[in-house]
Design a protein around this motif. Structure first.
Motif, PDB file in Angstrom:
ATOM      1  N   ARG A 145       0.018  -2.049  -3.645  1.00 39.83           N
ATOM      2  CA  ARG A 145       1.101  -3.005  -3.416  1.00 39.83           C
ATOM      3  C   ARG A 145       0.619  -4.282  -2.741  1.00 39.83           C
ATOM      4  NH1 ARG A 145       7.074  -2.115  -1.969  1.00 39.83           N
ATOM      5  NH2 ARG A 145       7.708  -4.126  -1.129  1.00 39.83           N
ATOM      6  N   SER A 146      -0.107  -4.131  -1.645  1.00 40.26           N
ATOM      7  CA  SER A 146      -0.455  -5.288  -0.818  1.00 40.26           C
ATOM      8  C   SER A 146      -1.288  -6.347  -1.538  1.00 40.26           C
ATOM      9  CB  SER A 146      -1.153  -4.833   0.459  1.00 40.26           C
ATOM     10  OG  SER A 146      -2.259  -4.011   0.174  1.00 40.26           O
ATOM     11  N   PRO A 147      -2.189  -5.990  -2.469  1.00 40.38           N
ATOM     12  CA  PRO A 147      -2.912  -7.068  -3.146  1.00 40.38           C
ATOM     13  C   PRO A 147      -2.017  -7.943  -4.015  1.00 40.38           C
ATOM     14  CG  PRO A 147      -3.503  -4.927  -4.072  1.00 40.38           C
ATOM     15  CD  PRO A 147      -2.724  -4.661  -2.825  1.00 40.38           C
ATOM     16  N   LEU A 148      -0.901  -7.389  -4.510  1.00 42.71           N
ATOM     17  CA  LEU A 148       0.062  -8.214  -5.238  1.00 42.71           C
ATOM     18  C   LEU A 148       0.702  -9.229  -4.296  1.00 42.71           C
ATOM     19  CD1 LEU A 148       1.749  -5.347  -7.300  1.00 42.71           C
ATOM     20  CD2 LEU A 148       0.077  -7.018  -8.140  1.00 42.71           C
ATOM     21  N   THR A 156      -6.767  -4.335   1.021  1.00 43.15           N
ATOM     22  CA  THR A 156      -5.608  -4.972   1.646  1.00 43.15           C
ATOM     23  C   THR A 156      -4.579  -3.922   2.045  1.00 43.15           C
ATOM     24  OG1 THR A 156      -4.520  -5.264  -0.492  1.00 43.15           O
ATOM     25  CG2 THR A 156      -5.911  -7.077   0.289  1.00 43.15           C
ATOM     26  N   PHE A 157      -3.727  -4.311   3.007  1.00 45.23           N
ATOM     27  CA  PHE A 157      -2.688  -3.421   3.514  1.00 45.23           C
ATOM     28  C   PHE A 157      -1.411  -4.220   3.773  1.00 45.23           C
ATOM     29  CE2 PHE A 157      -6.792  -1.934   4.905  1.00 45.23           C
ATOM     30  CZ  PHE A 157      -6.778  -0.573   4.658  1.00 45.23           C
ATOM     31  N   ARG A 158      -0.263  -3.627   3.459  1.00 53.00           N
ATOM     32  CA  ARG A 158       1.003  -4.185   3.938  1.00 53.00           C
ATOM     33  C   ARG A 158       1.101  -3.861   5.423  1.00 53.00           C
ATOM     34  NH1 ARG A 158       6.711  -4.431   3.513  1.00 53.00           N
ATOM     35  NH2 ARG A 158       6.640  -5.371   1.452  1.00 53.00           N
ATOM     36  N   CYS A 159       1.557  -4.845   6.176  1.00 53.18           N
ATOM     37  CA  CYS A 159       1.712  -4.700   7.623  1.00 53.18           C
ATOM     38  C   CYS A 159       3.155  -5.048   7.978  1.00 53.18           C
ATOM     39  CB  CYS A 159       0.721  -5.620   8.336  1.00 53.18           C
ATOM     40  SG  CYS A 159       0.898  -5.688  10.128  1.00 53.18           S
ATOM     41  N   ASN A 160       4.007  -4.032   8.088  1.00 55.66           N
ATOM     42  CA  ASN A 160       5.385  -4.254   8.542  1.00 55.66           C
ATOM     43  C   ASN A 160       5.411  -4.456  10.054  1.00 55.66           C
ATOM     44  OD1 ASN A 160       6.067  -3.292   5.884  1.00 55.66           O
ATOM     45  ND2 ASN A 160       8.050  -2.608   6.674  1.00 55.66           N
ATOM     46  N   VAL A 161       6.316  -5.302  10.531  1.00 56.17           N
ATOM     47  CA  VAL A 161       6.696  -5.206  11.941  1.00 56.17           C
ATOM     48  C   VAL A 161       7.958  -4.340  11.964  1.00 56.17           C
ATOM     49  CG1 VAL A 161       5.620  -7.286  12.832  1.00 56.17           C
ATOM     50  CG2 VAL A 161       7.873  -7.462  11.797  1.00 56.17           C
ATOM     51  N   VAL A 162       7.924  -3.300  12.800  1.00 57.85           N
ATOM     52  CA  VAL A 162       8.980  -2.289  12.789  1.00 57.85           C
ATOM     53  C   VAL A 162       9.534  -2.092  14.196  1.00 57.85           C
ATOM     54  CG1 VAL A 162       7.857  -1.079  10.868  1.00 57.85           C
ATOM     55  CG2 VAL A 162       7.378  -0.362  13.227  1.00 57.85           C
ATOM     56  N   TRP A 222       0.456   0.201   5.692  1.00 58.48           N
ATOM     57  CA  TRP A 222       0.602   1.038   4.492  1.00 58.48           C
ATOM     58  C   TRP A 222       0.318   0.188   3.254  1.00 58.48           C
ATOM     59  CZ3 TRP A 222       4.894   0.267   1.005  1.00 58.48           C
ATOM     60  CH2 TRP A 222       5.802  -0.714   1.428  1.00 58.48           C
ATOM     61  N   GLY A 223       0.539   0.737   2.072  1.00 55.84           N
ATOM     62  CA  GLY A 223       0.453  -0.045   0.832  1.00 55.84           C
ATOM     63  C   GLY A 223      -0.941  -0.548   0.521  1.00 55.84           C
ATOM     64  N   GLU A 224      -1.974   0.253   0.779  1.00 59.09           N
ATOM     65  CA  GLU A 224      -3.353  -0.174   0.586  1.00 59.09           C
ATOM     66  C   GLU A 224      -3.668  -0.444  -0.887  1.00 59.09           C
ATOM     67  OE1 GLU A 224      -3.290   4.335   0.297  1.00 59.09           O
ATOM     68  OE2 GLU A 224      -2.216   2.752   1.352  1.00 59.09           O
TER      69      GLU A 224
END
Length: 403
Positions: free
Chosen positions: A75-78, A93-99, A222-224
């Motif tokens: 997901r994250s590279p998109l 790459t990784f998605r990095c949410n602030v939660v 997540w989302g590597e």
């Protein structure tokens, strides 16, 4: 012929007892979509291939005509493509949410309260990510601020053998069973744990708590994935077009496919997004010469994650009134032959507050055809009863474009 896809993220659902065992789609007041269904075709499509995660990345690739089994690399590279982050072949790459996590327990025992930190503004979250960038970034791991709660981490020559769980998959649960797993996962966990210590009492979060808002007191990784490559949409389908959205994921798919990414001021991806602006941008793109436009609307998905039933129904009704109606009216006024495809990418059921893999309903309307079926409705059950089913989601676009 002009082609318009209206992608209503997470719109499909399960039957809900409080709605008389109906779904939000069945009870929503959507006269414009109903009219298209009665004059068009309804059916089901399996947008998420068997064995793959029901993420918006997988499902939107499918709806845009790209078989996820072939094109999906994470997901994250998109999202990186949309953000203008140039990736090396060796980057991970990784998605990095602030939660929002609960505050009192040790990190391993905290509860995931909110995957979006109260749908935090981009301005606030950018300041938090830049703060973490200064504190946590090193020679190999870099932080990039994105939109609202959605951000990016790039690990130069990083590993990829992780088990990472999206935060919206376990809302209201302790994080204990969902922490990063796999070789080198301790590096990701350490960043997440340190982020809580850095963010929980940051001035922005102190202010948010004083206002009764959820603080963005941790990151969740997540989302590597790795650098993707999509075939040109123009070469694949013989059409030029645009994407309109509020999220980097959709823009990233469009950019990698060679479509134009049209920004809309005030587009947030929530029920408070600039719906009118999105409709106006889509109409302008088509009338200015585009053959194809992909309008992505996130609000029902966000409401599904929040467990907000009333909001989900309302957002579907707003999309019917503020997107479908003006777009169709503009096409009729212009005298252009056109087709409209309306569907969700996946279901985001209120009951489970995350994505699910079941088939989703679609409606296709062709302005050059003259038919009417009073019984046709746009809903999960009506689509299932139609007898029309695409088992491979990417094949629906070929059918829509009559390729």
């Amino acid at each position: 012929m002009k082609y318009i896809t209206v992608l209503v993220d997470g719109m499909a659902d399960y039957e809900i007892e409080s709605l008389g065992n109906k779904t939000p789609l069945q009870v929503a007041n959507i006269p414009n979509i109903t009219n298209l269904a009665q004059k068009g075709e309804i059916g089901l499509v399996q947008t998420v291939p068997k064995g793959m995660s029901p993420g918006s990345d997988t499902a939107n690739l499918s709806v845009m005509g790209y078989a996820p089994e072939i094109y999906h690399t994470g997901r994250s590279p998109l999202e990186a493509a949309s953000m203008g982050v140039e990736l090396l072949e060796t980057d991970v790459t990784f998605r990095c949410n602030v939660v929002t996590l609960s505050e009192d327990e040790p990190y391993d025992e905290k509860t995931m309260i909110d995957h979006s930190a109260g749908e935090i503004s981009s301005e606030e979250s950018k300041e938090l990510i830049l703060f973490l960038k200064k504190e946590l970034e090193n020679e190999f791991i870099k932080y990039y601020p994105g939109v609202s709660y959605r951000h990016l981490i790039v690990w130069d020559n990083g590993p990829l053998e992780f088990t990472l769980i999206p935060p919206h998959d376990f809302l209201g649960q302790k994080v204990t069973s969902y922490l990063p797993q796999g070789p080198n996962s301790g590096i990701l966990y350490d960043m997440m744990k340190k982020s809580f210590d850095l963010l929980n009492n940051h001035p922005i979060n102190i202010s948010r708590k004083e206002k009764g808002l959820n603080p963005a007191n941790s990151i969740w990784i997540w989302g590597e994935g790795k650098k993707p490559k999509l075939d040109s949409f123009n070469e694949k389908f013989g059409l030029k077009g645009s994407v309109i959205s509020a999220v980097d994921l959709i823009y990233g798919i469009g950019i990698l496919a060679g479509l134009k990414a049209i920004p809309v001021e005030g587009a947030t991806g929530t029920i408070h997004t600039n719906f009118d602006g999105k409709a106006t941008a889509a109409i302008k793109a088509i009338l200015d010469g585009d053959d194809f436009v992909y309008i992505h609307l996130e609000a029902p998905d966000e409401c599904g994650h929040q467990g907000d039933l009333d909001g989900k129904i309302k957002s579907i009704e707003i999309i019917d009134e503020k997107i479908v109606k003006p777009v169709q009216n503009a096409m009729e006024k212009a005298g252009e032959a056109y087709r409209i495809l309306i569907l969700p990418d996946h279901r985001t059921p209120i009951k489970i507050r995350t994505h699910s893999s079941e088939p989703v309903p679609y409606v296709i309307y062709d302005s050059t055809l003259d038919s009417f079926k009073e019984e046709n409705r746009f809903s999960e059950m009506a689509a299932e009863n139609s007898g029309k089913f695409f088992s491979a989601g990417h094949e629906l676009l070929n059918y829509f474009l009559q390729k």
